[in-house]
Design an enzyme around this catalytic site. Structure first.
Site, PDB file in Angstrom:
ATOM      1  CE  LYS A  22       1.088  -3.214  -5.989  1.00  0.00           C
ATOM      2  NZ  LYS A  22       2.415  -3.859  -6.061  1.00  0.00           N
ATOM      3  CG  ASN A  23       0.934  -7.224  -5.141  1.00  0.00           C
ATOM      4  OD1 ASN A  23       1.379  -6.387  -5.935  1.00  0.00           O
ATOM      5  ND2 ASN A  23       1.026  -7.085  -3.840  1.00  0.00           N
ATOM      6  CB  CYS A 117       8.258  -0.596  -2.411  1.00  0.00           C
ATOM      7  SG  CYS A 117       6.676  -0.139  -3.106  1.00  0.00           S
ATOM      8  NE  ARG A 122      10.953  -5.908  -2.053  1.00  0.00           N
ATOM      9  CZ  ARG A 122       9.859  -5.395  -2.632  1.00  0.00           C
ATOM     10  NH1 ARG A 122       9.859  -4.135  -3.060  1.00  0.00           N
ATOM     11  NH2 ARG A 122       8.782  -6.146  -2.830  1.00  0.00           N
ATOM     12  N   PRO A 123      16.538  -9.578  -1.872  1.00  0.00           N
ATOM     13  CG  PRO A 123      17.366 -11.298  -0.534  1.00  0.00           C
ATOM     14  CD  PRO A 123      16.677  -9.958  -0.470  1.00  0.00           C
ATOM     15  CB  ILE A 124      15.918 -12.486  -6.838  1.00  0.00           C
ATOM     16  CG1 ILE A 124      17.282 -12.418  -7.547  1.00  0.00           C
ATOM     17  CG2 ILE A 124      15.217 -11.142  -6.906  1.00  0.00           C
ATOM     18  CD1 ILE A 124      17.155 -12.255  -9.069  1.00  0.00           C
ATOM     19  CG  ASP A 306       1.893  -5.400   0.768  1.00  0.00           C
ATOM     20  OD1 ASP A 306       1.606  -6.087  -0.225  1.00  0.00           O
ATOM     21  OD2 ASP A 306       3.055  -5.221   1.158  1.00  0.00           O
ATOM     22  CB  ILE A 328       7.569  -9.108   5.624  1.00  0.00           C
ATOM     23  CG1 ILE A 328       6.369  -9.837   6.225  1.00  0.00           C
ATOM     24  CG2 ILE A 328       7.841  -9.525   4.182  1.00  0.00           C
ATOM     25  CD1 ILE A 328       6.444 -11.344   6.204  1.00  0.00           C
ATOM     26  NE  ARG A 398       5.402   0.819  -8.427  1.00  0.00           N
ATOM     27  CZ  ARG A 398       6.048   0.054  -7.551  1.00  0.00           C
ATOM     28  NH1 ARG A 398       6.695   0.600  -6.547  1.00  0.00           N
ATOM     29  NH2 ARG A 398       6.040  -1.251  -7.671  1.00  0.00           N
TER      30      ARG A 398
HETATM   31  C1  EPZ Z   1       5.323  -9.271  -3.041  1.00  0.00           C
HETATM   32  O1  EPZ Z   1       6.669  -8.831  -3.063  1.00  0.00           O
HETATM   33  C2  EPZ Z   1       4.492  -8.022  -3.214  1.00  0.00           C
HETATM   34  N1  EPZ Z   1       4.817  -7.401  -4.486  1.00  0.00           N
HETATM   35  C3  EPZ Z   1       4.755  -7.047  -2.074  1.00  0.00           C
HETATM   36  O2  EPZ Z   1       3.823  -5.989  -2.216  1.00  0.00           O
HETATM   37  C4  EPZ Z   1       4.472  -7.736  -0.744  1.00  0.00           C
HETATM   38  O3  EPZ Z   1       4.873  -6.880   0.307  1.00  0.00           O
HETATM   39  C5  EPZ Z   1       5.262  -9.043  -0.644  1.00  0.00           C
HETATM   40  O4  EPZ Z   1       4.979  -9.879  -1.785  1.00  0.00           O
HETATM   41  C6  EPZ Z   1       4.912  -9.832   0.614  1.00  0.00           C
HETATM   42  O5  EPZ Z   1       3.529 -10.089   0.621  1.00  0.00           O
HETATM   43  C7  EPZ Z   1       4.303  -7.943  -5.610  1.00  0.00           C
HETATM   44  O6  EPZ Z   1       3.593  -8.936  -5.568  1.00  0.00           O
HETATM   45  C8  EPZ Z   1       4.633  -7.249  -6.896  1.00  0.00           C
HETATM   46  P1  EPZ Z   1       8.470 -11.730  -1.045  1.00  0.00           P
HETATM   47  P2  EPZ Z   1       7.868  -9.920  -3.160  1.00  0.00           P
HETATM   48  O7  EPZ Z   1       9.259 -12.426  -2.076  1.00  0.00           O
HETATM   49  O8  EPZ Z   1       7.421 -11.046  -3.978  1.00  0.00           O
HETATM   50  C9  EPZ Z   1      12.672 -11.942   1.148  1.00  0.00           C
HETATM   51  C10 EPZ Z   1       3.031  -3.825  -2.319  1.00  0.00           C
HETATM   52  O9  EPZ Z   1       2.987  -2.918  -1.470  1.00  0.00           O
HETATM   53  N2  EPZ Z   1      13.114 -12.693  -0.024  1.00  0.00           N
HETATM   54  O10 EPZ Z   1       7.317 -12.412  -0.399  1.00  0.00           O
HETATM   55  O11 EPZ Z   1       9.113  -9.219  -3.510  1.00  0.00           O
HETATM   56  C11 EPZ Z   1      12.353 -10.487   0.831  1.00  0.00           C
HETATM   57  O12 EPZ Z   1      13.534  -9.712   0.904  1.00  0.00           O
HETATM   58  C12 EPZ Z   1       4.291  -4.648  -2.467  1.00  0.00           C
HETATM   59  O13 EPZ Z   1       2.085  -4.150  -3.084  1.00  0.00           O
HETATM   60  C13 EPZ Z   1      14.366 -13.300  -0.001  1.00  0.00           C
HETATM   61  O14 EPZ Z   1      15.108 -13.217   0.985  1.00  0.00           O
HETATM   62  O15 EPZ Z   1       7.943 -10.341  -1.627  1.00  0.00           O
HETATM   63  C14 EPZ Z   1      11.357 -10.126   1.912  1.00  0.00           C
HETATM   64  O16 EPZ Z   1      12.067  -9.790   3.081  1.00  0.00           O
HETATM   65  C15 EPZ Z   1       5.399  -4.195  -1.533  1.00  0.00           C
HETATM   66  N3  EPZ Z   1      14.789 -13.994  -1.097  1.00  0.00           N
HETATM   67  C16 EPZ Z   1      10.592 -11.425   2.141  1.00  0.00           C
HETATM   68  O17 EPZ Z   1      11.422 -12.471   1.593  1.00  0.00           O
HETATM   69  C17 EPZ Z   1      14.010 -14.107  -2.215  1.00  0.00           C
HETATM   70  O18 EPZ Z   1      14.442 -14.755  -3.187  1.00  0.00           O
HETATM   71  C18 EPZ Z   1       9.256 -11.476   1.443  1.00  0.00           C
HETATM   72  O19 EPZ Z   1       9.480 -11.200   0.077  1.00  0.00           O
HETATM   73  C19 EPZ Z   1      12.740 -13.486  -2.231  1.00  0.00           C
HETATM   74  C20 EPZ Z   1      12.303 -12.788  -1.125  1.00  0.00           C
END
Ligand code: EPZ
Length: 429
Positions: A22-23, A117, A122-124, A306, A328, A398
């Site tokens: 998926k990811n 989810c 979950r900031p960007i 995950d 995480i 999903r």
């Molecule tokens: C991806 O989410 C996956 N989703 C998530 O899978 C997975 O849990 C996650 O990576 C970690 O492996 C998809 O790929 C669609 P991150 P993502 O950016 O990219 C913080 C599932 O069950 N962060 O690695 O959103 C964030 O808040 C889903 O398949 C910032 O602070 O995860 C989190 O605490 C759930 N600022 C941590 O980093 C940012 O700009 C990891 O987030 C981005 C993230």
């Protein structure tokens, strides 16, 4: 309203065939618009998040053809729109990958703040940091993120924290940027390597994916390609845990065992027998309670967040006291209340859950709070005495292709049933 109804107690036995990741798919599908010619993607999982991504592409003017259930052809030559439809974009997390791809293709993108989810904050900010470092400007107004650039230039980016999404978006934004872009403290998940391999098959020049330093030398053009998406690490792990939890004997097929090492090592330590072959793993559970375990979720190659809810479900029936530390996300224990309804003994304090093993779980009506929470409830239902009804299964659908069908094929007593009540939003392609 649709629910999964499970009558627990069956040991799972037989072969389960894993779908595409998926990811990886939700990153590669947006990336496919960067090719000057059509892309054919194989091993695409038939799941709702993928359907939404393809619907977004169609709405923007791309030609999307289903060649078969898991093979898709994408031709983006007619895309002119750089605004992603709000309602669809906000329904999934991965919509933010259209920011990186549309910036590369048109120097402009406007996409709603992402959904996905509910796992706490979950900031960007790291995504925006990358776009700005490459020379783009951004604004966030009325729930939409808008980015634009006159000219982008290669640069060095150090991520303040390891983030899969921002690592992927940075690769998508930098792939055609003149000069060298170096990403440091990058995420190392298998789907990041898969995206880099996909882009390189289109003519990109990306080195180091899978390590914490990724170097991207911008190229002038990318061409269409044929590409098969890697198997899903988390779907594989979910069936491994289900096999262990029911004391079954299941062979997980169409996988890359190396991607599963963080999961296999934990199961082996708990007392589960795992036999590895080239593209499959045999998981043999036991009918005795497993050893307790302490787990801490970490970025890859650490134990994947995950898989945390699924292991929690397994640990509810183990010997002694287990501790799970979720490093995480802020709030990835929303499934705990539902497991308690089934007799689990779990206490949560912030990012730590303490699980006291119990003799048995009993079936109950429960609700899936998110994708992997739903998977945990399915695993608990498969082990519980009596019937479990799981509501809000759209979360599960999903990310898991044909889950009830795959589980029935290895002996589970599970079916999807319609009940009176509103149906969740489903996007038809
Ligand atoms: C991806 O989410 C996956 N989703 C998530 O899978 C997975 O849990 C996650 O990576 C970690 O492996 C998809 O790929 C669609 P991150 P993502 O950016 O990219 C913080 C599932 O069950 N962060 O690695 O959103 C964030 O808040 C889903 O398949 C910032 O602070 O995860 C989190 O605490 C759930 N600022 C941590 O980093 C940012 O700009 C990891 O987030 C981005 C993230």
């Amino acid at each position: 309203m649709e629910k999964f109804v499970i009558n627990g107690g069956n040991r799972l036995n037989g072969d389960v065939f894993i779908s595409g990741a998926k990811n990886a798919a939700v990153a590669i599908i947006p990336a496919a618009i960067l090719g000057e010619g059509p892309c054919v993607l194989e091993n695409v999982p038939n799941i709702n998040d993928v359907t939404v991504c393809l619907k977004i592409l169609s709405e923007m003017g791309a030609e999307v053809r289903l060649l078969n259930k898991n093979t898709i052809q994408i031709d983006a030559k007619h895309i002119r729109d750089t605004v992603v439809p709000y309602e669809m974009a906000r329904s999934i997390r991965a919509s933010y990958y259209f920011l990186g791809t549309l910036l590369t293709k048109f120097n402009h993108a406007k996409v709603s703040m992402p959904g996905g989810c509910a796992l706490g904050d979950r900031p960007i900010d790291q995504h925006l940091k990358c776009f700005k470092a490459l020379g783009a400007n951004y604004s966030i107004e009325h729930g939409m993120v808008e980015i634009s650039a006159e000219k982008l230039a290669g640069t060095q980016i150090y991520f303040d924290k390891i983030t899969v999404g921002a690592t992927i978006n940075a690769m998508l934004a930098a792939v055609k940027v003149e000069g060298l872009t170096i990403l440091e403290n990058a995420a190392r998940e298998p789907h990041i390597v898969d995206l880099a391999n996909f882009l390189n098959s289109m003519g990109a020049d990306i080195m180091g994916a899978g390590t914490d330093v990724i170097k991207i030398r911008g190229v002038n053009r990318l061409v269409g390609t044929n590409y098969a998406i890697i198997p899903d690490q988390i779907e594989s792990g979910t069936y491994m845990v289900a096999a262990a939890a029911t004391g079954g004997d299941v062979t997980i097929r169409n996988i890359i065992p190396k991607h599963l090492e963080p999961i296999s090592s934990k199961l082996t330590k708990m007392g589960v027998l795992i036999e590895e072959s080239d593209d499959s793993l045999r998981v043999v559970g036991s009918n005795r309670p497993y050893e307790r375990m302490n787990l801490k979720t970490m970025p890859h190659p650490g134990f994947p967040t995950d898989m945390q809810p699924q292991f929690a479900a397994l640990l509810t029936l183990s010997n002694g006291t287990s501790i799970i530390t979720e490093s995480i996300y802020e709030d990835r224990f929303r499934y705990v209340d539902e497991l308690r309804r089934m007799g689990a003994d779990i206490s949560v304090d912030g990012k730590v859950a303490v699980i006291e093993g119990v003799e048995k779980l009993t079936g109950a009506p429960v609700k899936a709070a998110d994708l992997r929470a739903g998977a945990a409830l399915i695993i608990a239902g498969l082990c519980a005495k009596g019937s479990t009804e799981i509501e809000d299964i759209y979360h599960i659908e999903r990310g898991y292709e044909d889950m009830a069908f795959k589980l029935r094929a290895i002996g589970a007593n599970i079916e999807k049933r319609k009940f009176p009540g509103p149906d969740a939003m489903r996007i038809a392609l």
